[in-house]
Design a protein around this motif. Sequence first.
Motif, PDB file in Angstrom:
ATOM      1  N   ASN A  91       0.826  -1.211   0.000  1.00  0.00           N
ATOM      2  CA  ASN A  91       0.000   0.000   0.000  1.00  0.00           C
ATOM      3  C   ASN A  91       0.861   1.262   0.000  1.00  0.00           C
ATOM      4  OD1 ASN A  91      -2.142   1.727   0.075  1.00  0.00           O
ATOM      5  ND2 ASN A  91      -2.675   1.324   2.214  1.00  0.00           N
ATOM      6  N   PHE A  92       1.450   1.556  -1.140  1.00  0.00           N
ATOM      7  CA  PHE A  92       2.163   2.820  -1.319  1.00  0.00           C
ATOM      8  C   PHE A  92       1.978   3.296  -2.753  1.00  0.00           C
ATOM      9  CE2 PHE A  92       5.275  -0.339  -2.613  1.00  0.00           C
ATOM     10  CZ  PHE A  92       5.947   0.237  -3.682  1.00  0.00           C
ATOM     11  N   GLU A  93       2.158   4.588  -2.967  1.00  0.00           N
ATOM     12  CA  GLU A  93       1.943   5.194  -4.267  1.00  0.00           C
ATOM     13  C   GLU A  93       3.011   4.732  -5.251  1.00  0.00           C
ATOM     14  OE1 GLU A  93       0.528   9.672  -5.567  1.00  0.00           O
ATOM     15  OE2 GLU A  93       2.156   9.451  -4.104  1.00  0.00           O
ATOM     16  N   LYS A  94       2.569   4.269  -6.418  1.00  0.00           N
ATOM     17  CA  LYS A  94       3.491   3.742  -7.430  1.00  0.00           C
ATOM     18  C   LYS A  94       3.312   4.524  -8.729  1.00  0.00           C
ATOM     19  CE  LYS A  94       2.452  -0.760  -5.386  1.00  0.00           C
ATOM     20  NZ  LYS A  94       1.327  -0.227  -4.571  1.00  0.00           N
ATOM     21  N   PHE A  95       4.422   4.870  -9.368  1.00  0.00           N
ATOM     22  CA  PHE A  95       4.393   5.641 -10.604  1.00  0.00           C
ATOM     23  C   PHE A  95       5.083   4.891 -11.727  1.00  0.00           C
ATOM     24  CE2 PHE A  95       3.929   8.798  -7.300  1.00  0.00           C
ATOM     25  CZ  PHE A  95       3.003   9.695  -7.822  1.00  0.00           C
ATOM     26  N   GLY A  96       4.537   5.012 -12.928  1.00  0.00           N
ATOM     27  CA  GLY A  96       5.194   4.500 -14.113  1.00  0.00           C
ATOM     28  C   GLY A  96       6.105   5.562 -14.702  1.00  0.00           C
ATOM     29  N   ARG A 109      -0.200   5.750 -12.493  1.00  0.00           N
ATOM     30  CA  ARG A 109      -0.108   5.937 -11.045  1.00  0.00           C
ATOM     31  C   ARG A 109      -1.101   4.987 -10.391  1.00  0.00           C
ATOM     32  NH1 ARG A 109      -3.385   8.642  -7.504  1.00  0.00           N
ATOM     33  NH2 ARG A 109      -2.466   9.239  -5.503  1.00  0.00           N
ATOM     34  N   ASN A 110      -0.664   4.395  -9.291  1.00  0.00           N
ATOM     35  CA  ASN A 110      -1.549   3.583  -8.465  1.00  0.00           C
ATOM     36  C   ASN A 110      -1.463   4.143  -7.057  1.00  0.00           C
ATOM     37  OD1 ASN A 110      -2.536   1.362  -6.714  1.00  0.00           O
ATOM     38  ND2 ASN A 110      -2.588   0.194  -8.626  1.00  0.00           N
ATOM     39  N   ASP A 111      -2.607   4.476  -6.457  1.00  0.00           N
ATOM     40  CA  ASP A 111      -2.574   5.135  -5.147  1.00  0.00           C
ATOM     41  C   ASP A 111      -2.168   4.193  -4.024  1.00  0.00           C
ATOM     42  OD1 ASP A 111      -4.834   3.621  -4.574  1.00  0.00           O
ATOM     43  OD2 ASP A 111      -6.235   5.294  -4.740  1.00  0.00           O
ATOM     44  N   GLY A 112      -2.036   2.905  -4.337  1.00  0.00           N
ATOM     45  CA  GLY A 112      -1.575   1.943  -3.342  1.00  0.00           C
ATOM     46  C   GLY A 112      -2.202   0.581  -3.527  1.00  0.00           C
ATOM     47  N   LEU A 113      -3.526   0.523  -3.410  1.00  0.00           N
ATOM     48  CA  LEU A 113      -4.225  -0.757  -3.480  1.00  0.00           C
ATOM     49  C   LEU A 113      -5.275  -0.792  -4.588  1.00  0.00           C
ATOM     50  CD1 LEU A 113      -4.701  -1.486   0.341  1.00  0.00           C
ATOM     51  CD2 LEU A 113      -3.011  -2.497  -1.206  1.00  0.00           C
ATOM     52  N   GLN A 114      -5.206   0.163  -5.518  1.00  0.00           N
ATOM     53  CA  GLN A 114      -6.122   0.095  -6.655  1.00  0.00           C
ATOM     54  C   GLN A 114      -5.883  -1.200  -7.422  1.00  0.00           C
ATOM     55  OE1 GLN A 114      -4.963   4.199  -7.995  1.00  0.00           O
ATOM     56  NE2 GLN A 114      -7.120   4.292  -8.609  1.00  0.00           N
ATOM     57  N   GLN A 115      -6.940  -1.791  -7.911  1.00  0.00           N
ATOM     58  CA  GLN A 115      -6.811  -3.065  -8.619  1.00  0.00           C
ATOM     59  C   GLN A 115      -5.922  -2.942  -9.850  1.00  0.00           C
ATOM     60  OE1 GLN A 115      -7.603  -5.632  -7.119  1.00  0.00           O
ATOM     61  NE2 GLN A 115      -9.765  -6.006  -6.793  1.00  0.00           N
ATOM     62  N   GLN A 116      -6.065  -1.837 -10.581  1.00  0.00           N
ATOM     63  CA  GLN A 116      -5.256  -1.581 -11.765  1.00  0.00           C
ATOM     64  C   GLN A 116      -4.726  -0.155 -11.703  1.00  0.00           C
ATOM     65  OE1 GLN A 116      -4.567  -3.916 -13.997  1.00  0.00           O
ATOM     66  NE2 GLN A 116      -6.083  -5.476 -13.466  1.00  0.00           N
ATOM     67  N   GLN A 434       9.607  11.292  -9.288  1.00  0.00           N
ATOM     68  CA  GLN A 434       8.747  10.702  -8.262  1.00  0.00           C
ATOM     69  C   GLN A 434       9.554   9.714  -7.451  1.00  0.00           C
ATOM     70  OE1 GLN A 434       5.800  11.692  -7.546  1.00  0.00           O
ATOM     71  NE2 GLN A 434       5.025  12.703  -9.398  1.00  0.00           N
ATOM     72  N   LYS A 435       9.477   9.832  -6.142  1.00  0.00           N
ATOM     73  CA  LYS A 435      10.147   8.903  -5.244  1.00  0.00           C
ATOM     74  C   LYS A 435       9.123   8.419  -4.231  1.00  0.00           C
ATOM     75  CE  LYS A 435      14.451   8.356  -2.623  1.00  0.00           C
ATOM     76  NZ  LYS A 435      15.717   9.028  -2.229  1.00  0.00           N
ATOM     77  N   PRO A 436       8.767   7.147  -4.270  1.00  0.00           N
ATOM     78  CA  PRO A 436       7.679   6.667  -3.417  1.00  0.00           C
ATOM     79  C   PRO A 436       8.032   6.667  -1.933  1.00  0.00           C
ATOM     80  CG  PRO A 436       8.767   4.830  -4.471  1.00  0.00           C
ATOM     81  CD  PRO A 436       9.361   6.070  -5.073  1.00  0.00           C
ATOM     82  N   LYS A 437       7.019   6.894  -1.129  1.00  0.00           N
ATOM     83  CA  LYS A 437       7.161   6.755   0.318  1.00  0.00           C
ATOM     84  C   LYS A 437       6.508   5.436   0.709  1.00  0.00           C
ATOM     85  CE  LYS A 437       6.974  11.755   1.117  1.00  0.00           C
ATOM     86  NZ  LYS A 437       6.240  12.875   1.775  1.00  0.00           N
ATOM     87  N   THR A 438       7.301   4.563   1.288  1.00  0.00           N
ATOM     88  CA  THR A 438       6.800   3.234   1.614  1.00  0.00           C
ATOM     89  C   THR A 438       7.022   2.920   3.087  1.00  0.00           C
ATOM     90  OG1 THR A 438       8.812   1.929   1.347  1.00  0.00           O
ATOM     91  CG2 THR A 438       7.670   2.574  -0.663  1.00  0.00           C
ATOM     92  N   PRO A 439       6.257   1.961   3.605  1.00  0.00           N
ATOM     93  CA  PRO A 439       6.473   1.526   5.001  1.00  0.00           C
ATOM     94  C   PRO A 439       7.672   0.591   5.153  1.00  0.00           C
ATOM     95  CG  PRO A 439       4.629   0.336   4.033  1.00  0.00           C
ATOM     96  CD  PRO A 439       5.044   1.363   3.023  1.00  0.00           C
ATOM     97  N   PHE A 440       8.361   0.313   4.043  1.00  0.00           N
ATOM     98  CA  PHE A 440       9.542  -0.538   4.099  1.00  0.00           C
ATOM     99  C   PHE A 440      10.749   0.319   4.486  1.00  0.00           C
ATOM    100  CE2 PHE A 440      13.263  -2.512   1.964  1.00  0.00           C
ATOM    101  CZ  PHE A 440      13.226  -3.752   2.584  1.00  0.00           C
ATOM    102  N   GLU A 441      11.363   0.011   5.617  1.00  0.00           N
ATOM    103  CA  GLU A 441      12.491   0.798   6.109  1.00  0.00           C
ATOM    104  C   GLU A 441      13.780   0.276   5.465  1.00  0.00           C
ATOM    105  OE1 GLU A 441      10.609  -1.142   8.049  1.00  0.00           O
ATOM    106  OE2 GLU A 441       9.497   0.094   9.480  1.00  0.00           O
ATOM    107  N   GLY A 684      -1.428  -8.142 -15.949  1.00  0.00           N
ATOM    108  CA  GLY A 684      -2.715  -7.508 -15.714  1.00  0.00           C
ATOM    109  C   GLY A 684      -3.489  -8.032 -14.525  1.00  0.00           C
ATOM    110  N   LYS A 685      -2.870  -8.877 -13.724  1.00  0.00           N
ATOM    111  CA  LYS A 685      -3.579  -9.440 -12.570  1.00  0.00           C
ATOM    112  C   LYS A 685      -3.933  -8.326 -11.593  1.00  0.00           C
ATOM    113  CE  LYS A 685      -2.433 -13.516 -11.300  1.00  0.00           C
ATOM    114  NZ  LYS A 685      -1.709 -14.707 -10.773  1.00  0.00           N
ATOM    115  N   PRO A 686      -5.168  -8.284 -11.084  1.00  0.00           N
ATOM    116  CA  PRO A 686      -5.551  -7.220 -10.155  1.00  0.00           C
ATOM    117  C   PRO A 686      -4.795  -7.312  -8.837  1.00  0.00           C
ATOM    118  CG  PRO A 686      -7.301  -8.856 -10.328  1.00  0.00           C
ATOM    119  CD  PRO A 686      -6.294  -9.184 -11.385  1.00  0.00           C
ATOM    120  N   THR A 687      -4.661  -6.173  -8.192  1.00  0.00           N
ATOM    121  CA  THR A 687      -3.891  -6.078  -6.955  1.00  0.00           C
ATOM    122  C   THR A 687      -4.349  -7.081  -5.904  1.00  0.00           C
ATOM    123  OG1 THR A 687      -3.283  -3.763  -7.294  1.00  0.00           O
ATOM    124  CG2 THR A 687      -3.369  -4.542  -5.015  1.00  0.00           C
ATOM    125  N   SER A 688      -5.650  -7.233  -5.732  1.00  0.00           N
ATOM    126  CA  SER A 688      -6.163  -8.131  -4.686  1.00  0.00           C
ATOM    127  C   SER A 688      -5.706  -9.561  -4.916  1.00  0.00           C
ATOM    128  CB  SER A 688      -7.692  -8.067  -4.622  1.00  0.00           C
ATOM    129  OG  SER A 688      -8.267  -8.437  -5.868  1.00  0.00           O
TER     130      SER A 688
END
Length: 711
Positions: A91-96, A109-116, A434-441, A684-688
């Motif tokens: 669940n983090f913002e991803k950019f192409g 762009r995916n806001d984190g958990l959008q399916q596509q 764009q540099k994503p902010k993630t919960p991964f330290e 193309g597999k959805p996020t879920s």
Amino acid sequence: MNSKSTLAALGLIALAAGAAAQGLVYPTTRKADQQDVYHGQRVADPYRWLEDDNSAETAAWVKAQNAVTDKFLSDMPQRLPTRKLYTDLYNFEKFGIPFKEGGRYFWTRNDGLQQQSVFYTAASLSDKPTVALDPNTLSKDGTVALSGFIPSPDGKLIAYGIAESGSDWQRWKVRNLATGQDMTDEVRWVKFSSAAWTPDGKGFFYSRYDEPKAGAALTGANYFHKLYYHRLGTEQSADQLVFENKDDKQWGFGAEVSDDGSLVYIAIWKGAGSKNGLAVLPLNKGSFVAGTKVQVITQDFDALYSAVGNEGSTLFVKTDQGASRGRLIAIDLKKPARSAWKTLVAETSDTMTSAHAVGGRFLIGYLRDASTLVKVHAKDGKFVRDVQLPGVGSGAGFSGKWTDSETFFSYTSLTTPSEVWRYDVATGQATVFQKPKTPFEAEQFETRREFVTSKDGTKLPIFIAHKKGLKLDGTNPTLLYGYGGFNVPMTPTYGVTAATWMKMGGVYVIASLRGGNEYGESWHEAGTKLKKQNVFDDFIASAEWLIANKYTQPSKLAVNGGSNGGLLVGAVVNQRPELFGAAVPQVGVMDMLRFHKFTIGWAWVTDYGSSEDAEQFKALLAYSPLHTVKGMRNYPAVMVTTGDHDDRVVPAHSFKYAAALQAADTGAAPKIIRIETAAGHGAGKPTSKIIEERADMLAFFANTFKMDTKQ
């Protein structure tokens, strides 16, 4: 359906006596008396009936297997906490990587958990972007995915491809960006193709197969690819045939229009190998004229040829012809004879993996020991500068036009989520877009590259990532990933699967095996056909190195790979079951004697060989996962995964392999199969579904290794 097959199908619903493991009772899988003769040798194929994806008996088998697997996975205490951790890290913002067309920028762009992921557009990088196309609106469950997104030259229209339930089949439509409405245009039965607009914006090139026979869309062999031109506002039946080969059913075509609008570059492929043909189609002032003759540059299929750009009649081509690690050449289309080809950038000790003509210069990507380098060369081929990447990892992108002043690229490593950078071609200045902010330290983890010596003395790189301060006492749960085929290099990239595993306390390892392109075409060929065993030896050597160097031990070593990597996992588990504690082969090629009979499987003969050849048959039979399952040996815990709509590697491969594992005496560890519905080979597999499938894999490993996953 007759009464006998009805009873057989119904009988599969109930769990029958068979091999048991940890309380598991597998469904009975009917064995048929099916035998084939290959070059005088009889080979049994008792589960041939599972190849019929339309039968009620197969559907009942799938349902029964999933019932066993679902129960097993649901009972694992690691399942829910692993899924929660995976979801949190995903669940983090991803950019192409942005690209420019018609004076506009486009990116995903995916806001984190959008399916596509959603396509956005803006007139400038400082403008607020607007939605160009949101594939999440195309289906309720996210199983309809974008397979392509190509703006028209003026940036006002988009041709876009959609794929349903993970299938390789695509439908292409056209949308007006100003209105957000689709036009009447639609082309169907497209596969292995993008779209390429003519500069006049009146239509686009695409490739397709003939419509398959009823009931054979997901399994029937795909032959006689054809290149067409679709003119806007017309029916597909009126599309103009541009290029085909009636004499060779294996030819396929990819089209790209040159920056200056004068040419269409046509890549001619024949199988999934690393050798292709090349042709060009002249355009008339940016327009396609029916009947224009294609000019073939080469159709010898002796090397890789990739058109990079052109300046007038001079065509720039990346090739490994006469240079295993690649070179950049110039071909005069007025005098295209090989003797006149000119080398602009010669072969080096690094492997040339990409070349782009941007801003009047060539941006060339290389691999050095499986990590990315990028060099800038002038139009005459002279070296200008290196692109300074953030570290040792993987870079991608650098596309654009000959007249562009900028380009964009991504950078990632095993511990660095993908960053997007803007690059000024003239000055060489790179700035973060764009540099994503993630919960991964990331600062809590480290990566190193080591070198392993394989059985025949060949050295190969492996990348190891884990928490800092790891004790090398041989007790660490370790996940080893590999592929080893089809000229595809394995380089260090960030993935939530690796991040989750490392957060769980595990060690994550990527092995760069022969069969890929890490060290050029000779490295690829060393892992193909009669030399395919080298790939398995490389992977086994990597596992043995991790054990010898006290990272782990066999009981805590898991292996994973997908597609050709699924074959890899199945083969090494059969050859060395005592070396591993758990294995997950995903969408693997498991029947090496019949793979070429389904969909695009025939194209893999370039890497594997074929059972129709006597010598190759012996090599294939010696490692085919389906045919080398051995009873009376303790196997590791195995979870096979596939999708019911996989028309790349048809699910029968996994079905038959799982049935063979369950029927053999392979010890108490579970041998289960997880069959995803409304899913294909992976694209193309959805996020879920991604989260559920990959978290289940990690939980399966954690359960096998008795890891504490409580948060």
